[in-house]
Design a protein around this motif. Structure first.
Motif, PDB file in Angstrom:
ATOM      1  N   PRO A   9      -1.391   7.287   5.250  1.00 14.20           N
ATOM      2  CA  PRO A   9      -0.263   7.831   4.478  1.00 14.20           C
ATOM      3  C   PRO A   9       0.346   6.841   3.489  1.00 14.20           C
ATOM      4  N   PHE A  10       0.455   5.559   3.879  1.00 16.57           N
ATOM      5  CA  PHE A  10       1.060   4.587   2.964  1.00 16.57           C
ATOM      6  C   PHE A  10       0.161   4.338   1.762  1.00 16.57           C
ATOM      7  N   VAL A  11      -1.141   4.171   1.999  1.00 16.72           N
ATOM      8  CA  VAL A  11      -2.078   3.959   0.893  1.00 16.72           C
ATOM      9  C   VAL A  11      -2.103   5.184  -0.017  1.00 16.72           C
ATOM     10  N   ALA A  12      -2.145   6.371   0.599  1.00 19.63           N
ATOM     11  CA  ALA A  12      -2.163   7.601  -0.199  1.00 19.63           C
ATOM     12  C   ALA A  12      -0.930   7.700  -1.082  1.00 19.63           C
ATOM     13  N   LYS A  13       0.213   7.288  -0.539  1.00 15.70           N
ATOM     14  CA  LYS A  13       1.454   7.322  -1.315  1.00 15.70           C
ATOM     15  C   LYS A  13       1.387   6.344  -2.482  1.00 15.70           C
ATOM     16  N   VAL A  14       0.877   5.127  -2.233  1.00 11.37           N
ATOM     17  CA  VAL A  14       0.757   4.125  -3.287  1.00 11.37           C
ATOM     18  C   VAL A  14      -0.184   4.612  -4.386  1.00 11.37           C
ATOM     19  N   ILE A  15      -1.334   5.182  -3.973  1.00 11.43           N
ATOM     20  CA  ILE A  15      -2.320   5.652  -4.948  1.00 11.43           C
ATOM     21  C   ILE A  15      -1.746   6.777  -5.809  1.00 11.43           C
ATOM     22  N   SER A  16      -1.051   7.727  -5.156  1.00 14.01           N
ATOM     23  CA  SER A  16      -0.542   8.891  -5.886  1.00 14.01           C
ATOM     24  C   SER A  16       0.528   8.522  -6.907  1.00 14.01           C
ATOM     25  N   SER A  61       0.447   5.520  -8.626  1.00 10.80           N
ATOM     26  CA  SER A  61      -0.075   4.398  -9.407  1.00 10.80           C
ATOM     27  C   SER A  61      -1.053   4.905 -10.456  1.00 10.80           C
ATOM     28  N   LYS A  62      -1.203   4.150 -11.514  1.00 10.13           N
ATOM     29  CA  LYS A  62      -2.142   4.514 -12.569  1.00 10.13           C
ATOM     30  C   LYS A  62      -3.572   4.179 -12.179  1.00 10.13           C
ATOM     31  N   ASN A  63      -3.748   3.212 -11.286  1.00  7.09           N
ATOM     32  CA  ASN A  63      -5.082   2.838 -10.823  1.00  7.09           C
ATOM     33  C   ASN A  63      -4.989   2.343  -9.384  1.00  7.09           C
ATOM     34  N   MET A  64      -6.082   1.825  -8.879  1.00  7.92           N
ATOM     35  CA  MET A  64      -6.136   1.407  -7.482  1.00  7.92           C
ATOM     36  C   MET A  64      -5.645  -0.024  -7.268  1.00  7.92           C
ATOM     37  N   THR A  65      -5.193  -0.684  -8.325  1.00  5.57           N
ATOM     38  CA  THR A  65      -4.816  -2.092  -8.205  1.00  5.57           C
ATOM     39  C   THR A  65      -3.723  -2.333  -7.158  1.00  5.57           C
ATOM     40  N   PRO A  66      -2.604  -1.599  -7.182  1.00  8.38           N
ATOM     41  CA  PRO A  66      -1.567  -1.866  -6.169  1.00  8.38           C
ATOM     42  C   PRO A  66      -2.075  -1.711  -4.737  1.00  8.38           C
ATOM     43  N   ALA A  67      -2.862  -0.651  -4.466  1.00 12.54           N
ATOM     44  CA  ALA A  67      -3.390  -0.454  -3.109  1.00 12.54           C
ATOM     45  C   ALA A  67      -4.347  -1.572  -2.734  1.00 12.54           C
ATOM     46  N   THR A  68      -5.159  -2.032  -3.702  1.00 10.72           N
ATOM     47  CA  THR A  68      -6.108  -3.112  -3.434  1.00 10.72           C
ATOM     48  C   THR A  68      -5.382  -4.400  -3.088  1.00 10.72           C
ATOM     49  N   LEU A  69      -4.394  -4.755  -3.871  1.00  8.70           N
ATOM     50  CA  LEU A  69      -3.652  -5.985  -3.624  1.00  8.70           C
ATOM     51  C   LEU A  69      -2.905  -5.935  -2.304  1.00  8.70           C
ATOM     52  N   PHE A  70      -2.339  -4.771  -1.980  1.00  6.51           N
ATOM     53  CA  PHE A  70      -1.610  -4.671  -0.716  1.00  6.51           C
ATOM     54  C   PHE A  70      -2.572  -4.833   0.466  1.00  6.51           C
ATOM     55  N   ALA A  71      -3.734  -4.167   0.402  1.00 11.70           N
ATOM     56  CA  ALA A  71      -4.709  -4.278   1.489  1.00 11.70           C
ATOM     57  C   ALA A  71      -5.200  -5.718   1.626  1.00 11.70           C
ATOM     58  N   THR A  72      -5.411  -6.395   0.498  1.00 11.32           N
ATOM     59  CA  THR A  72      -5.842  -7.792   0.535  1.00 11.32           C
ATOM     60  C   THR A  72      -4.804  -8.662   1.232  1.00 11.32           C
ATOM     61  N   SER A  73      -3.539  -8.445   0.901  1.00 10.51           N
ATOM     62  CA  SER A  73      -2.488  -9.244   1.531  1.00 10.51           C
ATOM     63  C   SER A  73      -2.413  -8.980   3.035  1.00 10.51           C
ATOM     64  N   GLU A  74      -2.704  -7.744   3.460  1.00  9.62           N
ATOM     65  CA  GLU A  74      -2.703  -7.436   4.886  1.00  9.62           C
ATOM     66  C   GLU A  74      -3.804  -8.216   5.611  1.00  9.62           C
ATOM     67  N   ILE A  75      -4.996  -8.263   5.018  1.00 11.12           N
ATOM     68  CA  ILE A  75      -6.113  -8.978   5.635  1.00 11.12           C
ATOM     69  C   ILE A  75      -5.789 -10.461   5.753  1.00 11.12           C
ATOM     70  N   ILE A  76      -5.268 -11.033   4.685  1.00 14.58           N
ATOM     71  CA  ILE A  76      -4.949 -12.462   4.696  1.00 14.58           C
ATOM     72  C   ILE A  76      -3.842 -12.768   5.689  1.00 14.58           C
ATOM     73  N   THR A  77      -2.842 -11.896   5.760  1.00 16.04           N
ATOM     74  CA  THR A  77      -1.764 -12.103   6.738  1.00 16.04           C
ATOM     75  C   THR A  77      -2.314 -12.098   8.154  1.00 16.04           C
ATOM     76  N   ASP A  78      -3.211 -11.181   8.448  1.00 14.53           N
ATOM     77  CA  ASP A  78      -3.835 -11.119   9.762  1.00 14.53           C
ATOM     78  C   ASP A  78      -4.574 -12.426  10.059  1.00 14.53           C
ATOM     79  N   ALA A  79      -5.325 -12.910   9.069  1.00 10.70           N
ATOM     80  CA  ALA A  79      -6.076 -14.147   9.271  1.00 10.70           C
ATOM     81  C   ALA A  79      -5.140 -15.344   9.490  1.00 10.70           C
ATOM     82  N   LEU A  80      -4.060 -15.429   8.722  1.00 16.89           N
ATOM     83  CA  LEU A  80      -3.117 -16.541   8.873  1.00 16.89           C
ATOM     84  C   LEU A  80      -2.465 -16.539  10.249  1.00 16.89           C
ATOM     85  N   ILE A  81      -2.181 -15.340  10.769  1.00 15.98           N
ATOM     86  CA  ILE A  81      -1.598 -15.242  12.109  1.00 15.98           C
ATOM     87  C   ILE A  81      -2.579 -15.767  13.151  1.00 15.98           C
TER      88      ILE A  81
END
Length: 847
Positions: free
Chosen positions: A508-515, A517-537
């Motif tokens: 639902p959150f990704v779908a909301k961001v995509i709907s 946004s003009k492109n997939m950039t915001p969803a891509t950057l957010f997902a990337t930050s989630e992966i990196i945050t998980d790794a840092l933890i």
């Protein structure tokens, strides 16, 4: 001809009529013919209250009658608001210039549950919408009185149905007086007097009736003496229903309070239009339907299916129109009339968030006429209907694929490698390496987003990690892909095996961001930050159990930010009841059910030969070890009445269980051949696995019962674990549920929710602590009689019913966040239990 005063009939039923029309009718002294109406109160109740729960749909039925009468113009006049005086109340009018009715026509009108429209030639070249002869009864939900005044062949006729006559009547009761509709012939002066209020309210309607160029025939229907349901009437919603649900063609115009309605149209830039039929209808070709230049022919449905599926650049379901109705989804028309106004999915399971809000499919299927329910708002399920739904779904999937392709093309110039090429290795590469190392050495995946290979032998892990580190030097992400993983799955996944970042566009959150946004950039950057945050933890050495709980709470917060509260009780029970014939729908319905039971749901959909879903129960540490457990399942569907043992692959499910490191597994379907016979093949096979390969076989009805028990009493995760240990066969599952219900309802008193909630509310007075189940229990002798897990399960059931806005239970530490007072939560629980589930909330004793 029988002599009777119409005013006398009215005065017996109502002491003080409120509208001008009713006062005019009271003054009548003409003779009338009594039209017998073979009807009972049960028929009226079933054919009106049971079918028309919306005041707007009831009015639409009157307009449908005008269309079938060949009218070119219909005027709908809404009672004016602003006066609390009953004597000043207007009537609700539906006026048309159709064929009109004489004495014979009125007799035909009141042949309840019979329709002559199928036997009559089409008027004005139209095929009639109505077919059951019950549309006039829709008026019963709105008002006690329905009056028709009609002109035909230069003569005027008047008839009023007083529905109070049939209150309490039973069909074929010889002692009951006959139900009649008084029919009078009146002169033009009398007709004008009866219709006088129209002259001031709609000049065009008055001209249609009595102007210099008035229609040669017409009918005016009036509703008076309104019921409670009319309080739900909204002019904007009526406008949308009439514009969307009825055929607005060149020779049929609807005026609402004098303003002509225009057909509801989609707004926005059109991305794709897929017509039904023609050489390029790949969906019909794949389903092996007969294709013509103008449509397709579906086996079992007479005639052609025609229409166009459209995809728009921006969402259609937004803005002011949302308060009136929808602009997206399926609009299935039978003879020009939409039969699924309130069901955008047409009975199909929930579809992709991002593309669905941009999709509209206007489809004409006149052959559905023979499948219509009596409400004309749905169809009887059958094989032809199943094929139609498959075709509708295929058209949507084609539009969805196009939408996803367009979104990916918009990513041109957004290369995730370039975005991260200057990033420090200590920020990206080293945390990922450490996170993957931990997941390789753990018995279960310790990471929320990061997935590592599970089939690498222990002696090869170091060499694999060395190679992985080399590849990581080229960039942390080798590939980016948006997938429809499922609305209840993780937001993203990083697969270390191929360094692929997968973004779940159905979250639902990704779908909301995509709907938005003009492109997939915001969803891509957010997902990337989630992966990196998980790794840092992981690199920071935080306990995996704590980090998993952190990401679980974060995921819940993201879903609520996106406006998704998770599956509600009524939806879960409804989905379990209707999902038996569609595998994807059943997979998700089972997942939704276990979410409400307290599990985490990871939908697999049988991908790559795996299970349909993985369910995780979080119990935390017990006396000696972590007591969490995992369950895998396989959902089975069939078009026949039951599933044979030949369609059950116990061996594959066992392999799934091992590969997922699960503790239990089950197969679920609507029914199994021989399930009640202990010696049947399915029961013998299930029993034979008890020693070495135990698997549970259960039906959707049994799972539905388990969910209902949870809503009513609160079923703990420990009790569910016991269920999977003890109950394997269909009979054992039934016995376990019987025993569980007896235990919850009789042997153990219900959890005193009122006492527990008030205790938690008192805890809110302490500014240094958070309300906690264990703390409240320790201070209350009554609550000490209940295990902490049972108290938590009861509150989780409350959370499921009323929603996390009201109360939220932290599974890790039994903290409770209360969004309202205890009494308000209890009141909401009682309201929703009765309204949505038909249950009585068991709140126990007071504080």
């Amino acid at each position: 001809m029988a002599t009777a005063r119409l005013g006398e009939v009215m005065s017996e039923s109502k002491e003080s009529p409120g509208s001008a029309l009713e006062r005019e009718l009271l003054d009548d002294s003409g003779s009338s013919e009594e039209l017998p109406v073979q009807i009972s109160f049960e028929i009226i109740r079933l054919f009106s209250e049971g079918l028309y729960q919306s005041p707007h749909k009831a009015i639409e039925e009157l307009v449908s009658n005008s269309y079938d009468a060949g009218a070119r113009n219909v005027h709908v006049l809404i009672p004016r608001s602003g006066s609390d005086s009953p004597e000043l109340q207007d009537s609700l009018w539906v006026i048309d210039d159709g064929t009109g009715m004489d004495a014979s026509g009125f007799k035909q009108l009141w042949l309840v549950a019979e329709s002559s429209k199928n036997d009559q030639p089409a008027l004005s070249g139209r095929s009639p919408i109505g077919q059951f002869g019950i549309g006039k009864l829709a008026a019963y939900v709105l008002a006690w009185r329905l009056t028709h005044i009609s002109k035909k062949d230069g003569r005027y006729y008047l008839a009023t149905m007083d529905f109070r006559q049939v209150r309490g009547r039973r069909q074929n009761d010889p002692a009951a007086p006959p139900v009649t509709v008084p029919l009078q012939e009146v002169n033009e002066e009398r007709a004008q007097s009866l219709l006088a209020e129209i002259e001031n309210r709609d000049g065009a309607a008055w001209q249609l009736l009595f102007g210099d160029e008035s229609s040669e025939s017409w009918t005016a229907a009036a509703l008076t003496d309104f019921k409670d349901l009319f309080s739900k009437f909204r002019p904007g919603v009526l406008s949308w229903v009439l514009r969307t649900g009825l055929p607005l063609v060149s020779d049929f115009t609807i005026f609402l309070d004098g303003a002509a309605l225009e057909s509801a149209k989609e707004e926005g830039n059109l991305l794709l239009a897929l017509p039904v039929g023609g050489k390029e209808d790949e969906q019909a070709e794949k389903l092996e339907f007969t294709i013509t230049e103008t449509g397709v022919q579906i086996p079992g449905i007479e005639g052609e299916v025609q229409g166009t599926a459209k995809l728009y650049e921006t969402p259609l379901s937004r803005g002011k129109s949302l308060q009136y109705g929808r602009s997206h989804g399926f609009f299935v028309r039978v003879r020009g009339r939409v039969i699924n106004l309130e069901d955008e999915l047409f009975g199909i399971e929930a579809l992709n968030h991002a593309a669905w809000s941009r999709f509209v499919f206007e489809v004409n299927v006149d052959g559905l006429r023979e499948f219509l329910l009596s409400s004309r708002e749905g169809v009887r399920e059958s094989e032809p209907i199943y094929l139609l739904k498959e075709y509708l779904r295929a058209k949507f999937n084609a539009c969805r694929a196009y939408y996803e392709k367009q979104k990916r093309q918009e990513l041109v110039g957004l290369d995730i490698k370039l975005l991260l090429q200057d990033a420090s290795a200590s920020v990206l590469a080293e945390p990922l390496i450490e996170a993957v190392r931990q997941s390789l050495t753990a018995s279960k995946q310790p990471s929320h987003y990061i997935t590592s290979p599970t089939d690498i032998p222990e002696h090869q892990r170091e060499s694999w990690l060395t190679e992985f580190e080399k590849e990581l030097a080229k960039g942390p992400f080798d590939e980016l892909e948006f997938q429809n993983v499922g609305p209840y799955d993780r937001l993203a996944e990083y697969n270390a095996a191929d360094r692929k970042l997968i973004v779940n566009e159905e979250h639902p959150f990704v779908a909301k961001v995509i709907s938005h946004s003009k492109n997939m950039t915001p969803a891509t950057l957010f997902a990337t930050s989630e992966i990196i945050t998980d790794a840092l933890i992981r690199e920071a050495g935080i306990d995996p159990i704590i980090s998993l709980e952190l990401f679980s709470l974060r995921d819940r917060a993201l879903r609520q930010i996106a406006g998704d509260q998770g599956p509600d009780p009524a939806t879960v029970l409804r989905h379990l009841s209707i999902a038996d014939q569609d595998k994807d729908a059943l997979e998700r319905a089972v997942g939704e059910a276990f979410i409400t039971l307290g599990f985490r749901y990871d939908r697999r959909g049988g991908n790559r030969g795996g299970p349909d879903g993985v369910l995780d129960a979080r119990l935390g540490f017990g006396d000696r070890q972590v007591e969490d457990f995992r369950v895998v399942y396989d959902a089975k569907t069939t078009a026949s009445s039951s599933i044979s043992v030949g369609h059950l692959d116990f061996g594959a499910l066992w392999d799934f269980k091992l590969s997922e490191d699960a503790d239990h597994g089950f197969i679920i379907g609507k029914a199994f051949q021989g399930q009640d016979d202990p010696e049947s093949a399915v029961n013998r096979r299930t029993s034979q696995g008890r020693g070495d390969r135990p698997m549970t076989v259960m039906t959707t009805a049994q799972l539905k019962r388990l969910v209902e028990l949870h809503y009513q009493f609160g079923v703990t995760l420990i009790q569910i674990r016991k269920f999977f240990v003890e109950a394997l066969t269909f009979a054992e599952v039934t016995e376990f549920l019987d025993s569980l219900e007896a235990e919850l309802s009789t042997e153990q008193p219900p959890v005193p929710l009122r006492r527990l909630l008030h205790g938690l509310e008192r805890e809110k007075d302490d500014p240094l602590s958070r309300p906690n189940i264990i703390a409240v229990r320790a201070q209350d002798q009554t609550l000490k009689a209940y295990e902490v897990e049972r108290l938590a399960a009861a509150l989780r059931a409350v959370q499921t019913i009323v929603g996390s806005r009201w109360i939220e239970v932290n599974e890790a530490n039994n903290d409770v966040r209360m969004g309202h007072t205890a009494d308000q939560i209890l009141a909401e629980l009682d309201r929703r239990s009765q309204k949505e589930l038909g249950l009585t909330a068991r709140t126990g004793e007071g504080p």
